[in-house]
Design a protein around this motif. Sequence first.
Motif, PDB file in Angstrom:
ATOM      1  N   VAL A   1      28.866  19.207  46.513  1.00 34.44           N
ATOM      2  CA  VAL A   1      29.000  17.771  46.322  1.00 34.44           C
ATOM      3  C   VAL A   1      27.918  17.075  47.155  1.00 34.44           C
ATOM      4  O   VAL A   1      27.779  17.367  48.345  1.00 34.44           O
ATOM      5  CB  VAL A   1      30.398  17.291  46.752  1.00 34.44           C
ATOM      6  N   THR A   2      27.187  16.184  46.518  1.00 37.84           N
ATOM      7  CA  THR A   2      26.091  15.489  47.189  1.00 37.84           C
ATOM      8  C   THR A   2      26.409  14.017  47.348  1.00 37.84           C
ATOM      9  O   THR A   2      26.740  13.342  46.365  1.00 37.84           O
ATOM     10  CB  THR A   2      24.786  15.627  46.384  1.00 37.84           C
TER      11      THR A   2
ATOM     12  N   PRO B   1      29.197  15.042  41.904  1.00 32.71           N
ATOM     13  CA  PRO B   1      30.140  16.151  42.047  1.00 32.71           C
ATOM     14  C   PRO B   1      29.503  17.488  41.699  1.00 32.71           C
ATOM     15  O   PRO B   1      28.383  17.543  41.198  1.00 32.71           O
ATOM     16  CB  PRO B   1      31.236  15.800  41.033  1.00 32.71           C
ATOM     17  N   ILE B   2      30.240  18.535  41.973  1.00 35.50           N
ATOM     18  CA  ILE B   2      29.815  19.873  41.576  1.00 35.50           C
ATOM     19  C   ILE B   2      29.728  19.910  40.050  1.00 35.50           C
ATOM     20  O   ILE B   2      30.596  19.344  39.365  1.00 35.50           O
ATOM     21  CB  ILE B   2      30.802  20.928  42.094  1.00 35.50           C
ATOM     22  N   SER B   3      28.711  20.576  39.542  1.00 33.77           N
ATOM     23  CA  SER B   3      28.522  20.645  38.103  1.00 33.77           C
ATOM     24  C   SER B   3      29.774  21.192  37.420  1.00 33.77           C
ATOM     25  O   SER B   3      30.326  22.230  37.812  1.00 33.77           O
ATOM     26  CB  SER B   3      27.325  21.565  37.790  1.00 33.77           C
ATOM     27  N   GLY B   4      30.248  20.460  36.407  1.00 30.63           N
ATOM     28  CA  GLY B   4      31.443  20.883  35.685  1.00 30.63           C
ATOM     29  C   GLY B   4      32.722  20.247  36.194  1.00 30.63           C
ATOM     30  O   GLY B   4      33.757  20.291  35.512  1.00 30.63           O
TER      31      GLY B   4
ATOM     32  N   LEU C   1      34.058   9.925  52.556  1.00 30.64           N
ATOM     33  CA  LEU C   1      33.938  11.256  51.978  1.00 30.64           C
ATOM     34  C   LEU C   1      34.269  11.233  50.497  1.00 30.64           C
ATOM     35  O   LEU C   1      35.213  10.578  50.068  1.00 30.64           O
ATOM     36  CB  LEU C   1      34.897  12.224  52.680  1.00 30.64           C
ATOM     37  N   CYS C   2      33.479  11.957  49.756  1.00 30.65           N
ATOM     38  CA  CYS C   2      33.709  12.133  48.339  1.00 30.65           C
ATOM     39  C   CYS C   2      34.104  13.584  48.112  1.00 30.65           C
ATOM     40  O   CYS C   2      33.595  14.491  48.784  1.00 30.65           O
ATOM     41  CB  CYS C   2      32.426  11.795  47.582  1.00 30.65           C
ATOM     42  N   ALA C   3      35.022  13.810  47.196  1.00 27.66           N
ATOM     43  CA  ALA C   3      35.443  15.174  46.885  1.00 27.66           C
ATOM     44  C   ALA C   3      35.565  15.325  45.378  1.00 27.66           C
ATOM     45  O   ALA C   3      35.993  14.396  44.685  1.00 27.66           O
ATOM     46  CB  ALA C   3      36.781  15.488  47.545  1.00 27.66           C
ATOM     47  N   SER C   4      35.201  16.472  44.873  1.00 32.54           N
ATOM     48  CA  SER C   4      35.324  16.692  43.436  1.00 32.54           C
ATOM     49  C   SER C   4      36.262  17.863  43.154  1.00 32.54           C
ATOM     50  O   SER C   4      36.492  18.724  44.009  1.00 32.54           O
ATOM     51  CB  SER C   4      33.951  16.931  42.794  1.00 32.54           C
TER      52      SER C   4
ATOM     53  N   PHE D   1      34.608  18.876  49.258  1.00 34.48           N
ATOM     54  CA  PHE D   1      34.080  17.667  49.877  1.00 34.48           C
ATOM     55  C   PHE D   1      32.570  17.710  50.078  1.00 34.48           C
ATOM     56  O   PHE D   1      31.988  18.777  50.311  1.00 34.48           O
ATOM     57  CB  PHE D   1      34.730  17.448  51.245  1.00 34.48           C
ATOM     58  N   GLY D   2      31.972  16.528  50.029  1.00 36.95           N
ATOM     59  CA  GLY D   2      30.589  16.367  50.456  1.00 36.95           C
ATOM     60  C   GLY D   2      30.551  16.157  51.962  1.00 36.95           C
ATOM     61  O   GLY D   2      31.588  16.180  52.628  1.00 36.95           O
ATOM     62  N   SER D   3      29.351  15.954  52.496  1.00 37.56           N
ATOM     63  CA  SER D   3      29.196  15.756  53.937  1.00 37.56           C
ATOM     64  C   SER D   3      29.479  14.327  54.367  1.00 37.56           C
ATOM     65  O   SER D   3      29.580  14.052  55.562  1.00 37.56           O
ATOM     66  CB  SER D   3      27.791  16.152  54.374  1.00 37.56           C
ATOM     67  N   GLY D   4      29.602  13.422  53.393  1.00 40.12           N
ATOM     68  CA  GLY D   4      29.993  12.067  53.723  1.00 40.12           C
ATOM     69  C   GLY D   4      28.841  11.113  53.960  1.00 40.12           C
ATOM     70  O   GLY D   4      27.689  11.518  54.158  1.00 40.12           O
TER      71      GLY D   4
END
Lengths: 116, 114
Positions: free
Chosen positions: A4-5, A25-28, A90-93, A107-110
């Motif tokens: 996650v970026t 998000p992560i692909s898919g 923080l974002c999470a996919s 989670f991404g690094s925020g």
Amino acid sequence: KAGVTQTPRYLIKTRGQQVTLSCSPISGHRSVSWYQQTPGQGLQFLFEYFSETQRNKGNFPGRFSGRQFSNSRSEMNVSTLELGDSALYLCASSLTHGQGGNEKLFFGSGTQLSVL
Amino acid sequence: GENVEQHPSTLSVQEGDSAVIKCTYSDSASNYFPWYKQELGKGPQLIIDIRSNVGEKKDQRIAVTLNKTAKHFSLHITETQPEDSAVYFCAASIRISNTGKLIFGQGTTLQVKP
């Protein structure tokens, strides 16, 4: 597979300004959730988007909003910034084949937001 | 209301000792319980999770136990190492109408002394 970026990594704003944070998000993965992390309150749920629709929302004022695009990328916006908005966002996919809440979150690094 | 309580808030152990972190949840419909590890400057990383139809799950030095009747679950780390030092979060799924979300505990700062 890329994780996650979140961009930007750091932000400094002044009271009254608005800010937009981005999450890829992560692909898919089709679901994106946003959390606010502060030392005193821990991880607080902001909202979740799935297929471009907000599926769930936490107890935050209307100044906090978000959206999701057709490629699952998401943005969150905070308007009329207050000092108390200083936090790590923080974002999470997740894949979300189900109804949300019971699947692995990545989670991404925020984005560290400082409001002066 | 929806709530997850986590204890202790800080934990200091000697390298090689075991560490236990406990969480309680309020929603009897919760059915998914993940644990996350957050290192300085990084986002939380999932380390282990358990679903309500299982009482215990192990993965090398870490294990999670779940007591549905008492509504509590625990993280056990054996043979701790300095690299285990981090903040650990428990979480529980909460059902809201026909959707759900994860509610997190307040976190436990684990320090492993070499």
